[in-house]
Design an enzyme around this catalytic site. Structure first.
Site, PDB file in Angstrom:
ATOM      1  N   HIS A 214       7.394   9.112   4.609  1.00 51.56           N
ATOM      2  CA  HIS A 214       6.112   9.830   4.631  1.00 51.56           C
ATOM      3  C   HIS A 214       6.264  11.306   4.259  1.00 51.56           C
ATOM      4  O   HIS A 214       5.338  12.088   4.461  1.00 51.56           O
ATOM      5  CB  HIS A 214       5.410   9.687   5.989  1.00 51.56           C
ATOM      6  CG  HIS A 214       4.988   8.274   6.309  1.00 51.56           C
ATOM      7  ND1 HIS A 214       3.887   7.990   7.087  1.00 51.56           N
ATOM      8  CD2 HIS A 214       5.484   7.083   5.940  1.00 51.56           C
ATOM      9  CE1 HIS A 214       3.760   6.680   7.194  1.00 51.56           C
ATOM     10  NE2 HIS A 214       4.735   6.103   6.494  1.00 51.56           N
TER      11      HIS A 214
ATOM     12  N   GLU B 230      -0.586  -2.149   5.141  1.00 50.67           N
ATOM     13  CA  GLU B 230       0.310  -2.036   6.290  1.00 50.67           C
ATOM     14  C   GLU B 230       0.151  -0.698   6.986  1.00 50.67           C
ATOM     15  O   GLU B 230       0.382  -0.585   8.186  1.00 50.67           O
ATOM     16  CB  GLU B 230       1.764  -2.211   5.835  1.00 50.67           C
ATOM     17  CG  GLU B 230       2.774  -2.287   6.972  1.00 50.67           C
ATOM     18  CD  GLU B 230       3.228  -0.926   7.494  1.00 50.67           C
ATOM     19  OE1 GLU B 230       3.504  -0.823   8.703  1.00 50.67           O
ATOM     20  OE2 GLU B 230       3.301   0.032   6.696  1.00 50.67           O
ATOM     21  N   GLU B 231      -0.253   0.330   6.238  1.00 51.86           N
ATOM     22  CA  GLU B 231      -0.261   1.699   6.758  1.00 51.86           C
ATOM     23  C   GLU B 231      -1.511   2.050   7.552  1.00 51.86           C
ATOM     24  O   GLU B 231      -1.623   3.165   8.051  1.00 51.86           O
ATOM     25  CB  GLU B 231      -0.122   2.694   5.593  1.00 51.86           C
ATOM     26  CG  GLU B 231       1.181   2.596   4.824  1.00 51.86           C
ATOM     27  CD  GLU B 231       2.366   3.175   5.571  1.00 51.86           C
ATOM     28  OE1 GLU B 231       2.187   3.640   6.713  1.00 51.86           O
ATOM     29  OE2 GLU B 231       3.480   3.158   5.018  1.00 51.86           O
TER      30      GLU B 231
ATOM     31  N   ARG C  51      18.525  -6.137  14.706  1.00 48.87           N
ATOM     32  CA  ARG C  51      18.320  -6.060  16.147  1.00 48.87           C
ATOM     33  C   ARG C  51      17.550  -7.299  16.598  1.00 48.87           C
ATOM     34  O   ARG C  51      16.611  -7.728  15.938  1.00 48.87           O
ATOM     35  CB  ARG C  51      17.524  -4.794  16.520  1.00 48.87           C
ATOM     36  CG  ARG C  51      17.249  -4.656  18.020  1.00 48.87           C
ATOM     37  CD  ARG C  51      16.488  -3.378  18.309  1.00 48.87           C
ATOM     38  NE  ARG C  51      15.980  -3.322  19.662  1.00 48.87           N
ATOM     39  CZ  ARG C  51      16.661  -2.866  20.710  1.00 48.87           C
ATOM     40  NH1 ARG C  51      17.896  -2.419  20.550  1.00 48.87           N
ATOM     41  NH2 ARG C  51      16.120  -2.845  21.920  1.00 48.87           N
TER      42      ARG C  51
ATOM     43  N   ASP D  43       0.806  -1.218   0.000  1.00 49.62           N
ATOM     44  CA  ASP D  43       0.000   0.000   0.000  1.00 49.62           C
ATOM     45  C   ASP D  43       0.841   1.271   0.000  1.00 49.62           C
ATOM     46  O   ASP D  43       1.999   1.291   0.401  1.00 49.62           O
ATOM     47  CB  ASP D  43      -0.979   0.020   1.171  1.00 49.62           C
ATOM     48  CG  ASP D  43      -0.294  -0.218   2.516  1.00 49.62           C
ATOM     49  OD1 ASP D  43       0.782  -0.859   2.542  1.00 49.62           O
ATOM     50  OD2 ASP D  43      -0.833   0.219   3.547  1.00 49.62           O
TER      51      ASP D  43
END
Length: 386
Positions: free
Chosen positions: A355, A132-133, A171, A74
């Site tokens: 963004h 996902e957003e 990580r 998306d």
């Protein structure tokens, strides 16, 4: 196993086409159709669990585990300002987070692995995820549709502007924060600004609340516990000399421990209630628990770190701090062993982050993503079976 120039050029072309045709969360119809078409042209079987996603299936000739690798599809409701020759053709919509590059990488991986089935143990599921957003997102829908039921592990990645291009970040454990949303409405009593004694001033009250909320992290949590409480919106009044009846603030809470989220929610309620009682005001607190923290499995992440070091050198692989941004890949990581890594795309002279209307990726890192995960998936399929 280095990608050929022809493959890299093809993958970059895929990225540019997808960048030019972005679609919003839950509306990725043309994107889904395009991805499905590309996979099927490679001879890869596809299916969908929700009608919004695309899942490609590559079966190896050897018995083994089921391993997933995920890309999101998306875009964002942002007007593009990059000036790229392949800028968005869909007004007010832009791939401003790198998902176009994510899809290009996974399509490149698919193209290579579709020719390597003789070396593959088990099955690779290529998960092109929608939404996902947005909350609720595609990951929650895919988990509910039993995507993970027979999957043994899943990998993911993000093209990441804060990390310099040419580097990879890894990580273990809590890696990206859980993200909650809240809004606070204060109901007071309006009046003229010259006679505040006749009012219950919601602007004063909400200002006091906002300041006091910052004491939650500094005074209510263990100092070693990482968390953030931020206000992003504040609305109060419409005239300079009129005290309004209501004031509204909204914001986000970020954390790496779900118990921390519960504690912040409880303290927030107590602070708001206490201040409102002191002023004689009423309030409403709407608090929504969002994506959980993303947790990287230690063994899988060690594996990915070693593969990245083999590819680009130990000096170019860094162990990063936890990221306060959120990712709905977290829903997979709470269910099965997962590893989510960050591929650096930060370019000198290009400071625009995710963004932003001028956000762009370093397309050279598409080749790195393809090579890293092609080798990693083949090697892990053997290792997981042994």
């Amino acid at each position: 196993m280095e990608p050929t120039t022809e493959l890299v050029d093809w993958a970059i072309g895929q990225r540019r086409y997808l960048h030019q045709h972005p679609e919003l969360s839950h509306k990725e119809r043309e994107t889904r159709a395009y991805v499905k078409q590309q996979l099927e042209q490679m001879g890869i079987e596809t299916y969908s669990l929700t009608g919004k996603d695309v899942i490609g299936v590559i079966k190896g000739t050897h018995e083994g585990k089921v391993i997933g690798i995920r890309s999101d599809m998306d875009a964002l409701p942002i007007k593009e300002e990059t000036g790229l020759p392949f800028s968005s053709e869909n007004a007010g919509i832009m791939h401003a987070c790198g998902h176009d590059g994510h899809m290009a990488i996974l399509l490149g991986i698919a193209k290579v692995l579709s020719t390597k089935t003789a070396d593959l143990h088990g099955t690779i599921l290529l998960v092109f995820q929608h939404a996902e957003e947005e909350l609720p997102g595609g990951a929650t829908e895919l988990v509910a549709a039993n995507l993970l039921e027979e999957m043994d592990a899943i990998f993911g990645y993000h093209l990441w502007q804060p990390i310099p291009s040419g580097m990879i970040g890894v990580r273990q454990g809590p890696t990206m924060a859980g993200a909650d949303r809240f809004s606070i409405t204060i109901k007071g009593k309006g009046g003229h600004g010259s006679m505040p004694q006749q009012t219950i001033d919601p602007t004063l009250i909400i200002s006091t609340i906002i300041t006091s909320l910052q004491s939650i992290v500094s005074r209510s949590l263990t100092p070693s516990e990482e968390a953030v409480v931020s206000i992003g919106e504040l609305h109060s009044g419409s005239n300079y000399n009129i005290i309004p009846d209501t004031a509204v603030a909204s914001g986000t809470v970020r954390y790496f421990n779900t118990e921390t989220s519960k504690e912040i929610r409880s303290r927030m309620e107590a602070i708001i209630e206490g201040i409102c009682q002191a002023h004689g005001a009423a309030y409403e607190l709407n608090y929504t628990h969002g994506d959980p923290p993303l947790f990287n499995d230690a063994k899988l992440t060690d594996f990915m770190e070693s593969k990245a070091q083999e590819l680009i050198g130990t000096e170019n692989v860094q162990r990063i701090d936890g990221i306060m941004g959120s990712e709905d890949f977290a829903y997979y990581s709470t269910e099965i062993p997962s590893s989510y890594i960050f591929i650096g795309i930060g370019k000198e002279g290009h400071p625009y982050g995710h963004h932003h209307p001028k956000f762009d990726i370093d397309e050279d890192m598409i080749a790195v993503g393809i090579e890293l995960f092609t080798k990693s998936l083949l090697d892990y399929s053997k290792e997981a079976t042994a």
